[in-house]
Structures are given as structure tokens and as C-alpha cells.
Scaffold this motif. Structure first.
Motif, PDB file in Angstrom:
ATOM      1  N   ARG A 147       0.693  -1.493  -0.006  1.00 48.20           N
ATOM      2  CA  ARG A 147      -0.100   0.167   0.051  1.00 48.20           C
ATOM      3  C   ARG A 147       0.804   1.334  -0.236  1.00 48.20           C
ATOM      4  O   ARG A 147       0.362   2.272  -0.618  1.00 48.20           O
ATOM      5  N   ILE A 190       2.058   2.748  -3.420  1.00 44.35           N
ATOM      6  CA  ILE A 190       1.360   3.862  -4.208  1.00 44.35           C
ATOM      7  C   ILE A 190       0.530   4.620  -3.276  1.00 44.35           C
ATOM      8  O   ILE A 190      -0.486   5.435  -3.401  1.00 44.35           O
ATOM      9  N   LEU A 233      -1.518   4.314  -0.628  1.00 48.95           N
ATOM     10  CA  LEU A 233      -2.574   4.179   0.006  1.00 48.95           C
ATOM     11  C   LEU A 233      -2.543   4.028   1.492  1.00 48.95           C
ATOM     12  O   LEU A 233      -3.384   4.262   2.290  1.00 48.95           O
ATOM     13  N   GLY A 261      -2.629  11.258  -8.132  1.00 47.17           N
ATOM     14  CA  GLY A 261      -3.841  10.532  -8.682  1.00 47.17           C
ATOM     15  C   GLY A 261      -3.250  10.420 -10.144  1.00 47.17           C
ATOM     16  O   GLY A 261      -3.654   9.285 -10.923  1.00 47.17           O
ATOM     17  N   ARG A 302      -1.545   7.163 -10.102  1.00 46.31           N
ATOM     18  CA  ARG A 302      -2.259   5.829  -9.972  1.00 46.31           C
ATOM     19  C   ARG A 302      -3.005   5.699 -11.252  1.00 46.31           C
ATOM     20  O   ARG A 302      -3.489   4.578 -11.623  1.00 46.31           O
ATOM     21  N   GLY A 325      -1.770  -0.319 -11.591  1.00 47.82           N
ATOM     22  CA  GLY A 325      -3.193  -0.978 -11.399  1.00 47.82           C
ATOM     23  C   GLY A 325      -2.895  -1.764 -10.120  1.00 47.82           C
ATOM     24  O   GLY A 325      -1.906  -2.168  -9.827  1.00 47.82           O
ATOM     25  N   MET A 326      -3.984  -1.804  -9.490  1.00 49.93           N
ATOM     26  CA  MET A 326      -4.103  -2.736  -8.167  1.00 49.93           C
ATOM     27  C   MET A 326      -4.949  -4.024  -8.333  1.00 49.93           C
ATOM     28  O   MET A 326      -6.518  -3.534  -8.832  1.00 49.93           O
TER      29      MET A 326
END
Lengths: 287, 452
Positions: free
Chosen positions: B88, B91, B93, B117, B120, B125-126
Motif C-alpha cells: 500500500r 502507491i 494508499l 492521482g 495511480r 494498477g492494483m
């Protein structure tokens, strides 16, 4: 010795009185604007409902009942309620009551949904607001009438104002609960794909909170209806006024007719909004 | 030339540019987390002491690693080891407390919301363990979600989403809601959604952990196929060593918020860095870890396509076997012949071994795990032939070997159940495993199993 010490008297009543007086004196202009807006919304609904011929309203309700509930008895029963109300001679009064409810609900939603969103986004705001909402809901509704009367005088405007104050908490609460209940994994996924917080609000949180918001709308509508009778004490015309008159003159039959009309109106509104709320939970995607 | 290329794949990997680099990353939860990172004494203190002194929980402690372009990199550890927090942080998060995360050489930790943003949307990609699909949107809308966020017009994003929906095998399900799909299918939607934006870097947080074992293996295979085709940079989190060993180019093993070993699966297995890794490796079931290469044997005899049937029959009789594999030039596997087949060929006055080949032939690649061979031996009476990419014969795996491996696994599982109460004490388990294994004799059982 056994009495509560008299010197501990907290002069809250005095403070509130002076606060209300201060508002009336110094914020008159703002109150006028608010009053105009409330009146404008209410009058628009009232004119529309009274202008429509009775059978158009009747058919409209029947169609809506069918659309919402999808049972054969729904348009028959709910349409039948309206016919009974009309046969009591209360058609116009019922329409005025409906207009008051609609106006109060629309204003409640305009205030309540954004407030609910703000509440969901900030724990501090939620912490401050929650006891206020508790207070608004437990406070006897008559209490709102006095400041409403002082702010806006007698008539329709204070009635809408008091009704909004009384009816707005459920939609705030349920918007808040709905948005907070959206699964964190979905929100995190949206974030991971670079969605902005506005995109997350509009495309993820609000749609997923919608069933909960609809329940809030249903409850707010029922609260508004409950307030209508009380609001008639400060001059709102409608079925509530009729009940009030009947009580004053001790006319049991008349009071019962008016009371029954309110009950039927309540069932009608509740069943339709409730079914619409439930329907939202099974909505298929549009394509 | 060809040999040189083959021999140097490892070196080529090392030369590839770094795509994701994590440097000295810290994540501390709790009040005033920076105090832990900034205090030189606390930095090296134990987790318990930090919690006691500051009320902070250390999630990641000074983690560094790098992932090269096109690499399948696995972060592995038990729950609570910090692996999910780490992925996490890559990126953001989760916000790192200190350290840097470089994506294509650019540190993203100081990025503001707009740049973050953009990163991402365009670069990563997640895929999530709990899928994270929008329950009120169709499969198609979910897969196209990343493009919608970017503002791609509807027609174009549906067209691009459709490509990946078909790639993950969900054609025909476009207009269903996620709730109508099984777990495995929902995760395919998750994978398609992550791929549709055509990101350079794919982050997968325990993507298959919630799926049942059969589906999980299938999804791993499909992911590896996709990776072979698309050549993304993959960062994959799992708690399952078997899964890590199967999919990883390189893997990092985490414990208590630290990386304790980084290496290729072979390196980790053959050279565990400490008792923690060793225990991890021991827990992996042999049928899933052992490859055909490691269990295959050289056959007593091998026939060549240019040999005559009578010579071949003689060779088989001399070696006292009743079947053998036949190879052509350059060791390419043709098939197998049996004594019966040869006798029949000679009666028909045939001269070419090719005409006596038994159609009942099972082959596998050297990297296939033993578990994959089970259905093959169930269908065939003969050993499984191990071949390389060019169909060259490498060796054979006997039915008895496979069964022996399975029995060993079963026994270990039984022991595991007995030992569950004392799993914490790694060394005790080690001793016991050794002792119990000596008591049993899997070879005897396997002999019987092979006959039946």
C-alpha cells in the motif's frame, strides 16, 4: 435542607430568550430571506396540488403506487384512501397538508443530505452534530413552535420551519450511516485507480449509500407528517387545523374524520416511499 | 548464439532497469510516529519496547528492495508481517512515515494529491484480496472503471475493457453484476480492471487468498500466462509460500515489518537465511514445491528412431524392462514403445520404430510441480517423460516417485495437526518431524501403490 439549593439556578431560559430576541432584532434581514424561500417552496407545491383536478392527482397516486409496489391491490387501496378523504370534504385541506409535507421534505433533503455527507467525512463534525441531532429528536416538538413563531410570525412559514427542524435529523443520520457503511475495500480500490475524492463521493459512496438515504427520506417524510398537526397550532392550514378545531369544539365525529384522513395520508406516503426505497436495493445496472 | 542467449537470461535480468525502488521505508502507527524514526535509539529498539515507550506500533522498519522492469516480484510473510502495508505504501494508499518510494526513478513520497492521482491513473494498477468491485456496476463498468476515472469517453473505454474481459475469460458476463459471479470470476474482473488501464506496474495484494485451492492454482497459471504475454512489472503479496515459489522471479520474505531475505525461489529454498525462513520452507508441501526436474530419473535404456525393431526388442530384453522412450535426432522425444508393440511390429514385418509408438504418452515440462503430474499418471500406465521447450527428452518420472512424494506430504500433514498446539516453537517441531519421518517407510507403501 432537603430542597435543591436555590442559588444553583442556571438562568438558561433567560439566555435563550435573549438569544432569540437578539436574532429577531439583528438578523431580521436573514430571517426574511429564509422566510421568503420557505414560503416560495410551500406556495409552489400548494398551488400545483390545488390547481390539479382531483382525478389527475388520484390517477397520479394510483400510477405511482403501482410503479412502487407492483401489487394489484396497491393502486386500488391507496387510491381508495384519497377517495375517502375527498368524501369527507377534506380534499383541499389534504392537498394543503401534502404541500406542507412536500415543502418540508424537499428543504430537509437540501439541508440534510449535504450535512450527512459532511458528517460522514469528518469525525469531529459528527461528534459535534450527533448530540445536537439527539436533542432535536427528543425535544418535545411544541418547543420549536415558540422560536419559529418569534422568527417568522404566524402562518405557513413558521410551520414549515418547525417541521423542517423536526424532520431533518433522520435523513442526516441515515446519509451519514449509509456513506460510512460503504465497504472500505471498494473505496480503497477506487483510490488505487486514481479517483478523486469527488469522484469517489459521486460514483461510489452516494450510489452505495442510496438505499440507506432512501430509508432516511422515508423517515423524514413520516416525521414531517407527524409535525403537521402540531404546526397547525401556529396557523398552518390543513388537516391538522381541522383536528385542532374539532378538539376545541369537542366535535368527536369531525375530529375522527380529520384524524382518519391524516392516518390514511400517512399510510399512503409511507407505503410508496418505503417501496421506492426497497426497490433501490435491487436495481439492476442500466445497460 | 542460441546457447549464449539462454545461458545469460539471469544476467540480462540483473541488467534491466529498476522500475520500483523502495528505500529505507518506515511505517509507524500511533501518536506522533515520527519520534520513533528520528530517535536513533528507538530506531533500533525492539517492537515491544517501542510500543511501551511511545505507544507506537512499528508496521515497517527500514525496508529496502527494488523491482526490475518486467519482473514478477513477490512479498511473502505471515499476516501481520507488514506485507500489505508495504504494497500500500508503494502507491501511498498507506502513507510512509519515512523513507522513499521511487517509481521509474522519481520519489513519489512528496507528491501532492494531483500528482499522486495521475500516477495511480497512468502507471499503476492494483488487485485486491477482497476484490473491491463496485457492487452496483456491471462487470463491464467495473473493468472500465480505471478509464472512466481518467475521463476516457464511454464507447472507447467499453471497447478497451472488452479486450481484457475476453483475455481473462469472462466473455458473456459483461452485463452481470459482480454479485452474480463466483469468487474466482470476481477476481478475474479485478485483474481485468487493473490491466485495462495498461499500467506498467501491477500491484496484487493477496489476490488469490480468498479462493479455494483448485481455483487458486488455475488463477495462478492464468496470471503467469498473462504476465508472459504482457510483460508487466508485478509486485505480488501472498502469505502462501507455495504460491510464491510458483510465480516469483524473485521474492522477499518479511517478518515483523522487516525484509529478512530476498532472492529467487531456488535461493530461498536451498539457502534459507534463518530459522524463520527454514520453517516456512519446511511447511511447503513437497508435491507443490518439487519440480519434475528434481524428481526425474534417467531411464535404464533409451531407444533411437533409427534403430530397427529387432535391435530395440533385444535392448529392452537385455535391460529387463517392458517399455522405453524413443528419441529422434538431437534428443527430440518421439514417443514410447513397449515390448508388445515391438513384437506386433515385427510380425507385421515393419521396420521403423515410429510405427510401433504407443499413443498413450504423457509428457511434462521440467518446471512442472509434482502435483501437476498426478492426473497424468492416473491416466497412463507408463512413466511421465520430462521434456524441455524444444521437446528434447530430459528424463522420466516414475509413478512410484509421485506417490512416494504424496505419501510423505500426507504424513507431514498428519504430524502438523498433532503439532498444531506447539507451532510457535520452531525447533521442537523440527526435531519431531525428523523423528517421525524415520519411523515410517514410505518406499514400501509406494511400491504397492505403483502396482495398483
Amino acid at each position: 435542607m432537603m430542597d435543591f439549593p436555590g442559588f444553583l439556578k442556571l438562568p438558561l431560559a433567560g439566555w435563550i430568550d435573549s438569544a432569540v430576541s437578539w436574532i429577531v432584532v439583528n438578523l431580521g434581514a436573514i430571517l426574511d430571506v429564509i422566510g421568503d424561500v420557505l414560503l416560495g417552496v410551500l406556495v409552489a407545491f400548494e398551488r400545483a396540488l390545488l390547481w390539479l383536478p382531483w382525478f389527475v392527482v388520484l390517477i397520479g397516486v394510483a400510477v405511482l403506487a403501482w410503479f412502487a409496489i407492483r401489487k394489484w391491490w396497491a393502486p386500488v387501496l391507496l387510491g381508495g384512501f384519497l377517495v375517502i378523504i375527498g368524501s369527507f370534504g377534506y380534499w383541499d385541506l389534504a392537498m394543503m397538508t401534502l404541500a406542507l409535507i412536500f415543502a418540508a421534505v424537499v428543504i430537509s433533503l437540501l439541508i440534510g443530505i449535504p450535512t450527512g455527507i459532511a458528517m460522514a467525512r469528518s469525525d469531529t463534525f459528527a461528534g459535534v452534530l450527533r448530540p445536537i441531532l439527539d436533542g432535536m429528536q427528543t425535544m418535545p416538538s411544541f418547543v420549536y413552535l415558540i422560536p419559529a413563531l418569534m422568527f417568522f410570525g404566524l402562518g405557513k412559514v413558521p410551520a414549515v420551519f418547525a417541521t423542517v427542524i423536526y424532520a431533518v435529523p433522520p435523513v442526516i443520520r441515515l446519509t451519514n450511516v449509509g456513506i460510512r457503511g460503504v465497504s472500505q475495500s471498494v473505496i480503497e480500490a477506487a483510490k488505487a485507480f486514481g479517483a478523486t475524492s469527488r469522484q469517489i463521493l459521486w460514483e461510489v459512496q452516494l450510489p452505495l449509500a442510496f438505499p440507506s438515504i432512501m430509508v432516511g427520506i422515508n423517515q423524514t417524510t413520516m416525521m414531517a407528517l407527524a409535525m403537521v398537526v402540531i404546526a397547525s397550532m401556529i396557523g398552518a392550514r390543513g388537516l391538522g387545523m381541522e383536528v385542532l378545531l374539532a378538539i376545541n369544539r369537542i366535535e368527536v365525529g369531525r375530529g375522527f374524520e380529520a384524524g382518519l384522513s391524516i392516518v390514511m395520508l400517512a399510510i399512503l406516503i409511507d407505503r410508496i416511499t418505503h417501496a421506492l426505497a426497497a426497490r433501490q436495493q435491487h436495481t439492476k445496472p442500466s445497460h | 548464439m542460441a546457447e549464449e542467449e539462454q545461458g545469460s537470461t539471469q544476467i540480462l535480468d540483473a541488467d534491466r532497469e529498476v522500475c520500483v525502488e523502495v528505500r529505507n521505508l518506515w511505517k509507524v502507527f500511533g501518536p506522533n510516529p515520527r519520534q520513533v524514526v528520528e530517535d536513533p535509539e528507538l530506531r533500533n529498539a525492539s517492537k515491544d519496547r517501542i510500543l511501551q515507550d511511545t505507544g507506537c506500533v512499528v508496521g515497517l522498519r527500514d525496508v529496502s528492495f527494488e523491482v526490475r522492469r518486467g519482473e514478477f516480484f513477490v512479498l511473502m510473510g505471515l499476516s501481520g508481517s507488514g506485507k500489505s502495508t508495504l504494497i500500500r505504501c508503494v502507491i501511498r494508499l498507506a502513507e510512509p512515515t519515512a523513507g522513499s518510494v521511487l517509481i521509474n526513478g522519481d520519489d513519489i513520497v512528496p507528491y501532492d494529491d494531483d500528482k499522486l492521482g495521475e500516477l495511480r491513473r497512468s502507471t499503476t494498477g492494483m488487485v485486491f484480496q477482497h476484490f473491491g468491485l463496485l457492487p452496483h456496476r456491471s462487470v463491464l463498468d467495473n473493468v472500465a472503471y480505471g478509464l472512466k476515472v481518467r475521463g476516457v469517453p464511454e464507447a472507447e473505454r467499453y471497447e478497451r475493457a472488452q479486450v481484457y474481459i475476453e483475455k481473462v475469460g469472462l466473455k458473456g458476463w459483461e452485463h452481470h453484476l459482480p454479485a452474480a459471479l463466483s469468487g474466482g470470476m470476481q477476481q478475474r474482473v479485478g485483474i481485468a480492471r487493473a490491466l485495462t488501464g495498461d499500467p506498467e506496474i501491477l500491484l496484487l495484494d493477496e489476490p488469490f487468498s480468498g479462493l479455494d485451492p483448485l481455483i487458486r492454482r488455475q488463477m495462478q497459471d492464468e496470471l503467469m500466462d498473462l504476465q508472459a504475454e504482457l510483460q508487466k512489472t508485478l509486485l505480488f503479496v501472498t502469505h502462501d509460500l507455495t504460491e510464491a515459489l510458483k510465480v516469483a522471479d524473485r521474492m522477499a520474505i518479511m517478518r515483523d515489518g522487516e525484509i529478512i531475505q530476498i532472492g529467487s525461489p531456488e535461493e530461498v529454498i536451498t539457502n534459507p537465511s534463518d530459522s524463520y525462513v527454514r520453517q516456512f520452507v519446511q511447511d511447503a508441501s513437497p508435491t507443490k514445491v518439487l519440480t519434475a526436474r528434481s524428481v526425474m530419473e534417467q531411464p535404464p535404456v533409451l531407444l533411437y528412431s533409427w534403430q530397427g525393431p529387432k535391435a530395440a526388442l533385444q535392448i529392452l530384453r537385455d535391460a529387463n524392462v517392458d517399455s522405453a522412450f524413443v528419441v529422434a535426432r538431437k534428443g527430440r522425444l518421439l514417443g514410447m514403445v513397449t515390448v508388445e508393440g515391438l513384437v506386433r511390429l515385427i510380425r507385421r514385418r515393419g521396420t521403423r520404430l515410429r510405427d510401433a509408438l504407443d499413443p498413450d504418452l504423457a509428457t511434462c515440462s521440467a518446471d512442472a510441480v509434482v502435483e501437476d503430474l498426478v492426473p497424468m499418471v492416473a491416466a497412463s500406465r507408463y512413466p511421465v517423460a520430462v521434456v524441455d521447450e524444444d521437446e528434447r527428452f530430459l528424463g522420466e518420472v516414475y509413478v512410484s516417485t509421485i506417490i512416494a512424494t504424496m505419501i510423505r506430504e500426507q504424513e507431514e500433514e498428519e504430524e502438523e495437526e498433532e503439532e498444531k498446539a506447539s507451532v510457535e516453537q520452531a525447533e521442537v517441531v523440527d526435531e519431531d518431524t525428523g523423528v517421525t519421518r524415520e519411523d515410517s517407510s514410505p518406499t514400501g507403501d509406494s511400491g504397492e501403490g505403483a502396482k495398483s
